[in-house]
Design an enzyme around this catalytic site. Structure first.
Site, PDB file in Angstrom:
ATOM      1  N   TRP A  96       0.978  -1.250  -0.064  1.00  0.00           N
ATOM      2  CA  TRP A  96       0.111   0.014  -0.086  1.00  0.00           C
ATOM      3  C   TRP A  96       0.652   1.549  -0.075  1.00  0.00           C
ATOM      4  O   TRP A  96       0.463   2.345  -0.949  1.00  0.00           O
ATOM      5  CB  TRP A  96      -1.134   0.116   1.144  1.00  0.00           C
ATOM      6  CG  TRP A  96      -1.977  -0.673   0.575  1.00  0.00           C
ATOM      7  CD1 TRP A  96      -2.087  -2.080   2.127  1.00  0.00           C
ATOM      8  CD2 TRP A  96      -2.643  -1.191   0.204  1.00  0.00           C
ATOM      9  NE1 TRP A  96      -3.072  -3.366   1.708  1.00  0.00           N
ATOM     10  CE2 TRP A  96      -3.259  -2.320   0.186  1.00  0.00           C
ATOM     11  CE3 TRP A  96      -3.076  -1.307  -1.131  1.00  0.00           C
ATOM     12  CZ2 TRP A  96      -4.506  -3.630  -0.509  1.00  0.00           C
ATOM     13  CZ3 TRP A  96      -4.252  -1.213  -1.691  1.00  0.00           C
ATOM     14  CH2 TRP A  96      -4.972  -2.620  -1.808  1.00  0.00           C
ATOM     15  N   LYS A 139     -12.641  -1.449   7.293  1.00  0.00           N
ATOM     16  CA  LYS A 139     -12.230  -2.529   8.075  1.00  0.00           C
ATOM     17  C   LYS A 139     -12.546  -2.399   9.633  1.00  0.00           C
ATOM     18  O   LYS A 139     -13.290  -2.763  10.058  1.00  0.00           O
ATOM     19  CB  LYS A 139     -10.304  -3.121   8.411  1.00  0.00           C
ATOM     20  CG  LYS A 139     -10.069  -2.998   6.904  1.00  0.00           C
ATOM     21  CD  LYS A 139      -8.935  -2.337   6.501  1.00  0.00           C
ATOM     22  CE  LYS A 139      -8.291  -2.346   4.831  1.00  0.00           C
ATOM     23  NZ  LYS A 139      -8.401  -3.744   4.876  1.00  0.00           N
ATOM     24  N   ASP A 168      -1.730   6.829   6.234  1.00  0.00           N
ATOM     25  CA  ASP A 168      -2.482   6.172   5.491  1.00  0.00           C
ATOM     26  C   ASP A 168      -2.555   5.164   7.234  1.00  0.00           C
ATOM     27  O   ASP A 168      -2.598   4.507   7.157  1.00  0.00           O
ATOM     28  CB  ASP A 168      -1.832   5.483   4.812  1.00  0.00           C
ATOM     29  CG  ASP A 168      -3.114   3.860   4.138  1.00  0.00           C
ATOM     30  OD1 ASP A 168      -4.275   3.962   4.748  1.00  0.00           O
ATOM     31  OD2 ASP A 168      -3.033   3.441   3.099  1.00  0.00           O
TER      32      ASP A 168
HETATM   33  N1  PMP Z   1      -4.315   1.410   2.024  1.00  0.00           N
HETATM   34  C1  PMP Z   1      -4.266  -0.288   3.170  1.00  0.00           C
HETATM   35  C2  PMP Z   1      -3.345   0.085   4.513  1.00  0.00           C
HETATM   36  C3  PMP Z   1      -4.936  -0.587   2.747  1.00  0.00           C
HETATM   37  O1  PMP Z   1      -5.082  -2.303   3.817  1.00  0.00           O
HETATM   38  C4  PMP Z   1      -5.538  -0.728   1.798  1.00  0.00           C
HETATM   39  C5  PMP Z   1      -6.943  -1.971   1.316  1.00  0.00           C
HETATM   40  N2  PMP Z   1      -6.576  -3.133   2.373  1.00  0.00           N
HETATM   41  C6  PMP Z   1      -5.334   0.577   1.301  1.00  0.00           C
HETATM   42  C7  PMP Z   1      -4.941   1.132   1.428  1.00  0.00           C
HETATM   43  C8  PMP Z   1      -6.771   0.760  -0.199  1.00  0.00           C
HETATM   44  O2  PMP Z   1      -8.031   0.719   0.372  1.00  0.00           O
HETATM   45  P1  PMP Z   1      -9.065   1.438  -0.704  1.00  0.00           P
HETATM   46  O3  PMP Z   1      -9.529  -0.272  -1.392  1.00  0.00           O
HETATM   47  O4  PMP Z   1     -10.357   1.731   0.191  1.00  0.00           O
HETATM   48  O5  PMP Z   1      -9.319   1.862  -1.856  1.00  0.00           O
END
Ligand code: PMP
Length: 361
Positions: free
Chosen positions: A103, A197, A173
């Site tokens: 991520w 989550k 994030d």
């Molecule tokens: N950042 C983290 C730490 C994540 O775990 C995730 C999704 N699992 C994301 C970003 C991406 O999020 P989204 O699917 O809401 O775009």
């Protein structure tokens, strides 16, 4: 099929049962309104109270100072990978990013499309099994901001400290550990998290942004990508994800009724410890994250072979322990145990692990 299913999914993930029951009870008609949350106008007084209630809940839980805006946006945390640099990285400027996994890398990739990115720290050479230490960070005092990922959902690592960044704005994030523990919002200039989550269903993304950061937003951004527009319109520039915001508000109420984030942090410690202790008790299971970087939200471990891991997933699913297969990019086993995940589910997993080892170890 097993009678009771424990949901270990990394997200969308388990929600408090009391919240789901309330949603179910009131789905056809909100009390005193006579219409469904799915039907009412986002400009109605009823929805105004709902979105304000969600914001108030978050402000209470996180003790968000008054000089921060709370925004409910769409596009997931992934859109924030683009919005953060578009809004906060000025032309000719540079930003520091700390790379702790998939991520973070995606955030870096999007920021590179906007401006200059310096990777100020990385644990890639260790397979992302740990969080870099402060001494390892190569921070630039001239950076427009420092970006990091507080919990790495895929590898199961979590920052135990906030990087010290001096006067450089800190951006985080927090998608997968938001509301799992107290957070010093005042240390950050911007925090973002997808809801799916710990906070609610997919569809709403929370952004908490310090007032003074809005001054940096360049003119001429597409309106939907401009934090100032969303802040000025109190997240009602266009139709927001009403249903997801409604549920997020109910989850905040549930958290407040259950002792808030201190209480969550304590239970989350206890839940995670049970699984980590089970991993450490034998050679059969091997934790992925290094001990000082272990996530309390996503516990990752390996078995002696991939075949045994496949068997573990198959048999655990049949036993009512759902969603334990690791992320497709990392393999192994991952137990996601967010706030609403019950202690009984954790003990059920630990019992299953012992029994599986007894039969296959
Ligand atoms: N950042 C983290 C730490 C994540 O775990 C995730 C999704 N699992 C994301 C970003 C991406 O999020 P989204 O699917 O809401 O775009």
């Amino acid at each position: 099929m097993a009678e009771k299913i424990y949901n270990f999914s990394a997200g969308p993930a388990v929600l408090p049962r009391a919240v789901l029951e309330e949603v179910q009870r009131d789905l056809l008609a909100l009390p005193g309104v006579g219409m469904s949350i799915l039907e009412i106008s986002h400009r109605s007084k009823t929805f105004e109270a709902i979105i304000q209630g969600a914001e108030i809940g978050l402000r209470k839980l996180l003790e968000i100072p008054d000089n921060y805006h709370v925004l409910f946006l769409q596009g997931g945390a992934s859109l924030q990978f683009s919005m953060v640099p578009m809004n906060l990285l000025p032309a000719g400027g540079k930003a520091d990013y700390i790379n702790t996994g998939v991520w973070s890398k995606k955030a870096i990739k999007e920021a590179q499309k906007v401006g200059q990115v310096n990777v100020a720290g990385s644990s890639e050479s260790d397979g992302f099994s740990r969080i870099p230490k402060q001494e390892e960070l190569n921070l630039d005092p001239e950076a427009a901001y420092v970006h990091f990922t507080s919990n790495n959902t895929i590898y199961g690592t979590e920052w135990k400290y906030e990087p010290k960044v001096g006067s450089v704005p800190l951006v985080c994030d927090t998608s997968s550990d938001m509301l799992s523990r107290p957070l010093r919002v005042d240390k950050y200039s911007l925090i973002y998290a997808g809801a799916q989550k710990n906070m609610g269903p997919a569809g709403v993304t929370l952004v908490i942004i310090k007032d003074e950061m809005l001054k940096r937003v360049p003119k001429g951004l597409p309106s939907m990508l401009d934090y100032t527009i969303h802040a000025e319109n109190k997240s009602l520039y266009n139709t927001p994800p009403c249903f997801a915001i409604y549920i997020l508000g109910l989850v905040c109420q549930w958290l407040l009724q259950h002792g808030g984030l201190e209480a969550m942090a304590k239970t989350n410690q206890e839940k995670a410890k049970l699984i980590y202790d089970a991993i450490d008790a034998t050679e059969f299971y091997r934790g992925v994250a290094q001990p000082d970087s272990r996530s309390l939200m996503n516990v990752t471990f390996r078995l002696p072979s991939e075949d045994l891991e496949k068997q573990f997933v198959k048999e655990s699913t049949a036993a009512g322990l759902d969603g334990l297969k690791g992320h497709r990019s990392a393999g192994g086993i991952r137990a996601s145990i967010y706030n609403a995940f019950p202690m009984e589910g954790v003990t059920a997993l630990v019992d299953f692990m012992r029994e599986f080892e007894r039969k296959n170890g």
